[in-house]
Design a protein around this motif. Sequence first.
Motif, PDB file in Angstrom:
ATOM      1  N   THR A 179      42.526  43.250  32.586  1.00  0.00           N
ATOM      2  CA  THR A 179      43.415  44.306  33.051  1.00  0.00           C
ATOM      3  C   THR A 179      43.873  44.063  34.478  1.00  0.00           C
ATOM      4  O   THR A 179      44.880  44.602  34.916  1.00  0.00           O
ATOM      5  N   LYS A 180      43.114  43.269  35.237  1.00  0.00           N
ATOM      6  CA  LYS A 180      43.511  42.991  36.617  1.00  0.00           C
ATOM      7  C   LYS A 180      43.306  41.500  36.894  1.00  0.00           C
ATOM      8  O   LYS A 180      42.242  40.963  36.627  1.00  0.00           O
ATOM      9  N   LEU A 224      54.542  29.162  39.031  1.00  0.00           N
ATOM     10  CA  LEU A 224      53.808  29.581  37.837  1.00  0.00           C
ATOM     11  C   LEU A 224      53.122  30.928  38.062  1.00  0.00           C
ATOM     12  O   LEU A 224      53.108  31.784  37.173  1.00  0.00           O
ATOM     13  N   CYS A 225      52.568  31.123  39.270  1.00  0.00           N
ATOM     14  CA  CYS A 225      51.941  32.412  39.590  1.00  0.00           C
ATOM     15  C   CYS A 225      52.974  33.537  39.482  1.00  0.00           C
ATOM     16  O   CYS A 225      52.682  34.595  38.937  1.00  0.00           O
ATOM     17  N   ASN A 226      54.186  33.294  40.016  1.00  0.00           N
ATOM     18  CA  ASN A 226      55.215  34.333  39.952  1.00  0.00           C
ATOM     19  C   ASN A 226      55.552  34.715  38.523  1.00  0.00           C
ATOM     20  O   ASN A 226      55.675  35.898  38.200  1.00  0.00           O
ATOM     21  N   ALA A 233      54.985  38.599  33.989  1.00  0.00           N
ATOM     22  CA  ALA A 233      54.618  38.931  32.610  1.00  0.00           C
ATOM     23  C   ALA A 233      53.402  39.846  32.538  1.00  0.00           C
ATOM     24  O   ALA A 233      53.268  40.637  31.615  1.00  0.00           O
ATOM     25  N   PHE A 234      52.511  39.702  33.511  1.00  0.00           N
ATOM     26  CA  PHE A 234      51.259  40.459  33.455  1.00  0.00           C
ATOM     27  C   PHE A 234      51.435  41.860  34.031  1.00  0.00           C
ATOM     28  O   PHE A 234      50.712  42.780  33.681  1.00  0.00           O
ATOM     29  N   GLY A 235      52.399  42.020  34.905  1.00  0.00           N
ATOM     30  CA  GLY A 235      52.592  43.311  35.578  1.00  0.00           C
ATOM     31  C   GLY A 235      52.179  43.195  37.032  1.00  0.00           C
ATOM     32  O   GLY A 235      51.020  42.907  37.331  1.00  0.00           O
ATOM     33  N   CYS A 292      48.104  42.720  39.635  1.00  0.00           N
ATOM     34  CA  CYS A 292      47.793  41.365  40.114  1.00  0.00           C
ATOM     35  C   CYS A 292      47.541  41.365  41.611  1.00  0.00           C
ATOM     36  O   CYS A 292      48.194  42.067  42.374  1.00  0.00           O
ATOM     37  N   VAL A 293      46.587  40.564  42.011  1.00  0.00           N
ATOM     38  CA  VAL A 293      46.362  40.297  43.427  1.00  0.00           C
ATOM     39  C   VAL A 293      46.824  38.856  43.642  1.00  0.00           C
ATOM     40  O   VAL A 293      46.361  37.952  42.948  1.00  0.00           O
ATOM     41  N   TYR A 294      47.774  38.666  44.556  1.00  0.00           N
ATOM     42  CA  TYR A 294      48.337  37.321  44.731  1.00  0.00           C
ATOM     43  C   TYR A 294      48.019  36.800  46.126  1.00  0.00           C
ATOM     44  O   TYR A 294      48.330  37.458  47.118  1.00  0.00           O
ATOM     45  N   GLU A 295      47.362  35.649  46.213  1.00  0.00           N
ATOM     46  CA  GLU A 295      47.073  35.049  47.522  1.00  0.00           C
ATOM     47  C   GLU A 295      47.411  33.572  47.511  1.00  0.00           C
ATOM     48  O   GLU A 295      47.428  32.924  46.467  1.00  0.00           O
TER      49      GLU A 295
END
Lengths: 308, 386
Positions: free
Chosen positions: B166-167, B182-184, B189-191, B195-198
Amino acid sequence: MDVLKTTLPYIISGISVGGQYALIAIGYTMVYGILRLINFAHGDVFMVAGLMMVYLSASLPLYLSIPLMILLTVLLGFTIERVAYKPLRSAPRMSVMISAIGVSYLLQNLALYITGGLNKNYPQIPWISDRISLFGMETSRVTVITPFLTIVLVFALVMLINHTKIGMAMRAVSRDFETSQLMGIQINRVISATFIIGTFLAAVGSILFFTNYPGVVPTSGAMPGLKAFVAAVFGGIGSIPGAVIGAFIIGIAESVIKGLDTILIVNGVISEQIGLATFSDAFTFVLLIIILVFKPTGLFGEKSTDKV
Amino acid sequence: MKKVLSLTLALIMIFALCSIGVAHADNPVVKIGVFEPQSGDNGAGGKQEVLGMQYANHLTPTVDIGGTTYDVELIYADNASSNDKAPTAAQTLISSGVSLVLGSYGSGVSIAASDTFDAAGVPAIGVTCTNPQVTAGCDVYFRICFLDPFQGTVLANFAKSELGATKAYCLAKQGDDYSGGLCNYFIEAFGKDNCVYEQFPEGTSDYSTYITNAQNQGCDVFFSPVSTEAAAQIIAKADTQALGMPILAGDTWDSNVILQAAKGTNVKICVTTFYQEGADAEFDAGIKSWINSDATALANNGGNDELAAVTVMGFDAYYVALEALKAAGSTDPADVLEVLPSVTYTGVTGAIAFDDIGDAKRDSAFVKQCNTETGVWDFVSVATVG
């Protein structure tokens, strides 16, 4: 989750990183203290130590390969000084520095040639790479050992400088190069001893560093070397306690900045990510600029009793 | 004395040159450029991709172009996984007169070199560079693999439905087109809210804080499609710090570097990839015996004969290049470029055909999980989006 529990892992990993930087930083600061030379090849000697361990441990048991690696690294440091720096003793200081940059690139490219540019997995050293539980967080034993081992080694080094004949000679040379020569100090021996001690500590540092982060590539030494150099300048280049304290401060700050977003979110200070982690490296170098502008001698600089 | 010595040396060199000339005198030579990283972050992956081309070249060393048999020569240029060295490497290939170029592993270097190829009019076939920008702004760049928007969606769906996440914690390398891109797409797609993006800077060696970040923020999947070099470190730290969530990554991680790092650890790793070992038993056996028979090939494959999907993609890319040369009926890059959009080929990894942009029409990816006991990949499922 309480503040301590979320923050502690960052502090511990920061102290560990700081200890590793400290062991490299001493090599920079000692050589600078005596030769007024920034030995740019030092970070790469650290990387070569890591690579040697990879290759030696492939064919020898650890109780042989570790001492042999340290011995060979020390020999490398000694040889570099004799071949690349000693012939330039009377040349302008800039020439020696350029020679050091040359050695740095030579080592990196030799490593590139030998490894083929591929990542080499550092051997697992039993006991120190074991997993342990500390205040409810999981980490490896080496993380905990590093700061203590660093402090023990630094203590031994300070004892050596303050209470032995070679230490006295080092202090004398760092004060006044020519006069100590006139007083009968064999300057080449003192300089060699400095390089031997510096590379020995870098070799020990490489064991701790690569056990924690087990991958060696030709550029592995560049970033830790640069950070250790910043630590040495921050603490006041030429001062051993300064280098150690500088290294710990940089290690901890870096680690905390990487986790600052998370710490703030978990503790409810901010609700959205603000991307502070990106600035962990930038912080180190901003610190370098600030210290050079406001206190060019560093925290402990120009205290001649601490100088080597 | 010195004169005699230098004269002798010069003569030896001239003879050496002559002997090379004699050896290849029977057939005309067509040159295919291999634009791949041989060092740097992606050195290991680049070498594996080249292995596939070398094996294909070993099996099929000649090609009939317009009724003449040509010897195929692979010309190598190391882009050193670095965006600023890529154009120089590309220029080296163009100057040595290649008819077309294969590569590169790593999207960033391909994007960086695309202008150079475009200016020279030399067609390039991307083998495993999955970022859309490789082909989007460039008329001469084609590719035979799927794209990141597709891969990111597949991975996000897999994380949600199969792993029940879920996260998600997403980690990319700063300034790296592949992992950042790819992260973007994954986050899209995941929402975004889940998401935590670093990003970590170049030259990072301490990944323990990122592991701690993921744990502290209560994430339940760790998505880090970064280079294999960083991957090995992340896996080691995930093990010592008891990460407690599965790690998910893209095609880059389908490498035996990952298998070696993960063997004996307690980390669950899933990846999407182009090819599942065992899909074509005859091909697998052939390439494995070739790798084992050649010490350099074995070293370049990481010391064992575990097949990476990029190797198989490299193999197919070589044959696509030969098809293009045959269809063009000439070794002139301009002729090759003209026929390339209509070239089709059915390779080991499936049917390859290009769309209007120059991307391969592919709609499925394999999902594999690392078996940490035996150190091999276990097949999970074939994923499609639609």
